[in-house]
Design a protein around this motif. Structure first.
Motif, PDB file in Angstrom:
ATOM      1  N   PRO A  29      31.485   8.936 -30.135  1.00 17.96           N
ATOM      2  CA  PRO A  29      31.333   8.823 -28.683  1.00 17.96           C
ATOM      3  C   PRO A  29      31.035  10.158 -28.007  1.00 17.96           C
ATOM      4  CG  PRO A  29      33.166   7.488 -29.414  1.00 17.96           C
ATOM      5  CD  PRO A  29      32.711   8.274 -30.604  1.00 17.96           C
ATOM      6  N   ALA A  33      27.418  10.754 -26.183  1.00 10.93           N
ATOM      7  CA  ALA A  33      27.507  10.993 -24.748  1.00 10.93           C
ATOM      8  C   ALA A  33      26.899  12.355 -24.404  1.00 10.93           C
ATOM      9  CB  ALA A  33      28.957  10.924 -24.280  1.00 10.93           C
ATOM     10  N   PRO A 132      37.253   5.439 -28.916  1.00  7.36           N
ATOM     11  CA  PRO A 132      37.420   6.902 -28.997  1.00  7.36           C
ATOM     12  C   PRO A 132      38.484   7.353 -29.990  1.00  7.36           C
ATOM     13  CG  PRO A 132      37.332   6.166 -26.704  1.00  7.36           C
ATOM     14  CD  PRO A 132      37.497   4.942 -27.555  1.00  7.36           C
ATOM     15  N   LEU A 280      27.108   3.007 -29.873  1.00  2.00           N
ATOM     16  CA  LEU A 280      26.577   4.361 -29.763  1.00  2.00           C
ATOM     17  C   LEU A 280      25.477   4.431 -28.707  1.00  2.00           C
ATOM     18  CD1 LEU A 280      26.385   5.459 -33.517  1.00  2.00           C
ATOM     19  CD2 LEU A 280      28.165   5.936 -31.833  1.00  2.00           C
ATOM     20  N   TRP A 283      27.188   4.615 -25.408  1.00  2.75           N
ATOM     21  CA  TRP A 283      27.703   5.965 -25.148  1.00  2.75           C
ATOM     22  C   TRP A 283      26.573   6.899 -24.727  1.00  2.75           C
ATOM     23  CZ3 TRP A 283      32.460   7.492 -24.268  1.00  2.75           C
ATOM     24  CH2 TRP A 283      33.529   6.745 -24.767  1.00  2.75           C
ATOM     25  N   TYR A 284      25.408   6.726 -25.315  1.00  2.00           N
ATOM     26  CA  TYR A 284      24.254   7.543 -24.920  1.00  2.00           C
ATOM     27  C   TYR A 284      23.891   7.271 -23.457  1.00  2.00           C
ATOM     28  CZ  TYR A 284      19.627   9.660 -24.995  1.00  2.00           C
ATOM     29  OH  TYR A 284      18.524  10.445 -24.719  1.00  2.00           O
ATOM     30  N   PHE A 286      25.851   6.169 -21.235  1.00  2.00           N
ATOM     31  CA  PHE A 286      26.943   6.714 -20.434  1.00  2.00           C
ATOM     32  C   PHE A 286      26.739   8.197 -20.163  1.00  2.00           C
ATOM     33  CE2 PHE A 286      31.011   9.038 -20.617  1.00  2.00           C
ATOM     34  CZ  PHE A 286      31.545   8.638 -19.404  1.00  2.00           C
ATOM     35  N   GLY A 342      36.652   3.112 -23.161  1.00  2.00           N
ATOM     36  CA  GLY A 342      35.444   3.368 -23.911  1.00  2.00           C
ATOM     37  C   GLY A 342      34.295   2.466 -23.535  1.00  2.00           C
ATOM     38  N   VAL A 343      33.737   1.781 -24.549  1.00  2.00           N
ATOM     39  CA  VAL A 343      32.473   1.069 -24.384  1.00  2.00           C
ATOM     40  C   VAL A 343      32.586  -0.057 -23.357  1.00  2.00           C
ATOM     41  CG1 VAL A 343      30.721  -0.296 -25.572  1.00  2.00           C
ATOM     42  CG2 VAL A 343      31.763   1.650 -26.714  1.00  2.00           C
ATOM     43  N   ILE A 346      32.190   1.354 -20.022  1.00  2.00           N
ATOM     44  CA  ILE A 346      30.814   1.828 -19.855  1.00  2.00           C
ATOM     45  C   ILE A 346      29.867   0.673 -19.553  1.00  2.00           C
ATOM     46  CG2 ILE A 346      28.875   2.886 -21.072  1.00  2.00           C
ATOM     47  CD1 ILE A 346      30.950   4.567 -22.599  1.00  2.00           C
ATOM     48  N   VAL A 376      38.660  10.346 -23.168  1.00  2.00           N
ATOM     49  CA  VAL A 376      38.177  10.869 -24.444  1.00  2.00           C
ATOM     50  C   VAL A 376      38.910  12.153 -24.802  1.00  2.00           C
ATOM     51  CG1 VAL A 376      36.187  11.915 -25.589  1.00  2.00           C
ATOM     52  CG2 VAL A 376      35.911   9.779 -24.342  1.00  2.00           C
TER      53      VAL A 376
END
Length: 406
Positions: A29, A33, A132, A280, A283-284, A286, A342-343, A346, A376
């Motif tokens: 993450p 990110a 995370p 993933l 997270w990108y 985000f 986390g996700v 997001i 995180v």
């Protein structure tokens, strides 16, 4: 094509150095990110990311649908434990209380904001997600029932929150002709349709897979593709009939969980890998959102709100709800503290960003970015000390190897 080349190169580089970075607490993450911030969060991004398109919104919804499906199928991994793991209290008592406290914290930190907007923010930032700190689930120094409680809570809370999130967002973007009663009826209809679609397709998929395996029409290895197709199929079918696609995917996962043990423990490896890959990507995205949200700095009240929802709004309801159970005081404290975001947060934030007016969307993105980033750091840093603390208090018995016979 350049964007695709950059993203695939990033994925490949991460896979070959992931263990080395993990020793330095640089998790996936954090890596993706940071990549989103550097590559898509600038005035002239290397990889442009248009989040306002209908295609992007559907893609991010599928991310959550697949995650909800896998969460539902994994929730029974701890069935071998004797007795409950506090899931009823965590979901029926602690979760609603946490949402109320988060909404009140929003009213305290942001006076004058709409209660519906504060409710949306609470629904976005409160779902816990162990992404995370995934290592905590495999760390045998942490008591199994603590890990079970966290895993079950993380698997179910987003499925319960998603219809409430859709309902509150609808109240913010509703037209003048839509009354509260109309929106409530629509939300209930969407939930009912979703449960029906998820149950029917989940049951039929389970039966079809079992018949195929018993009849020799397919081997367990080939049935991995079925596990990948079910959540997307269920989500699409539910949306098509006006149901909540998230709830439908989650319900289908509950039905499909009964089949997993029959096929084999690795039957969900493919869908879990795809779920991880989609996470993933989230997270990108985000990272790009966070860069935009904090381009002009972070407001003090946003940081204070994030700290409140990560501590008081979760810790107090969780520890109070587990009082009187078999959990020890140290276990209750650990469960109350280990509530990383986390996700799920997001994905909900991205959906709010694409559906709400700009001012409200920016508010939700700002508080979510602050909460997730702070989570995180806090939970990522504290996961190992928590495991060591349990190891000191409850050391595992030393296994003595007998000397070889002479």
């Amino acid at each position: 094509m350049i964007a695709l080349l950059v993203l695939l190169s990033l994925l490949f580089l991460w896979t070959v150095v992931s263990d080395r970075l993990g020793r330095w607490s640089v998790t996936a993450p954090i890596t993706f990110a940071a990549a989103g911030i550097l590559l898509s969060g600038q005035d002239r991004p290397v990889v442009p990311l248009d989040m306002d398109t209908h295609t992007f919104q559907r893609a991010i919804e599928l991310v959550l649908a697949v995650m909800l499906f896998t969460d539902a199928t994994e929730a029974r991994d701890y069935a071998r434990l004797k007795g409950p793991v506090g899931e009823g209290r965590l979901l029926a008592i602690a979760l609603p209380a946490s949402l109320v406290l988060a909404t009140l914290a929003g009213a305290l930190a942001f006076p004058g904001r709409s209660w519906w907007l504060l409710a949306v923010a609470a629904l976005v930032v409160m779902p816990m997600d162990l992404a995370p700190v995934l290592t905590i689930l495999r760390d045998e120094r942490v008591p199994l029932r603590v890990r079970a409680a966290l895993n079950v809570e993380g698997g179910f809370n987003d499925g319960l929150i998603s219809p409430l999130f859709v309902f509150c967002v609808a109240n913010l973007v509703s037209t003048e002709g839509d009354t509260f009663g109309d929106l409530l009826v629509n939300a209930l209809k969407g939930a009912v349709y979703a449960v029906v679609v998820g149950s029917v397709l989940g049951f039929l998929a389970s039966q079809a897979v079992r018949r195929a395996l018993d009849s020799g029409w397919a081997k367990p290895a080939s049935l991995r593709m079925a596990g990948l197709a079910v959540p997307s199929l269920t989500y699409a079918a539910s949306v098509l009939v006006g149901g909540n696609g998230f709830v439908a995917a989650f319900v289908a996962g509950l039905w499909y969980a009964n089949t997993v043990s029959m096929i084999g423990g690795d039957s969900l490896d493919l869908v879990q890998d795809v779920s991880h890959l989609l996470a993933l990507a989230a997270w990108y995205a985000f990272g790009a959102l966070a860069a935009e949200a904090f381009a002009d700095g972070i407001a003090l009240q946003v940081l204070a709100y994030a700290l409140l929802v990560l501590t008081v709004a979760r810790f107090v309801p969780v520890t109070a709800s587990l009082t009187g159970t078999a959990f020890t005081r140290s276990e209750r404290v650990a469960i109350g503290w280990l509530g990383p975001r986390g996700v799920t947060s997001i994905v909900f934030a991205v959906l709010a960003y694409t559906q709400l007016p700009k001012e409200e969307a920016d508010f939700v993105v700002n508080v979510t970015a602050a909460t997730v980033l702070l989570s995180v750091v806090l939970h990522g840093v504290s996961a190992e000390p928590v495991a060591r603390w349990f190891a000191r208090r409850h050391p595992r018995p030393e296994v003595r190897v007998p000397p070889p016979a002479e």
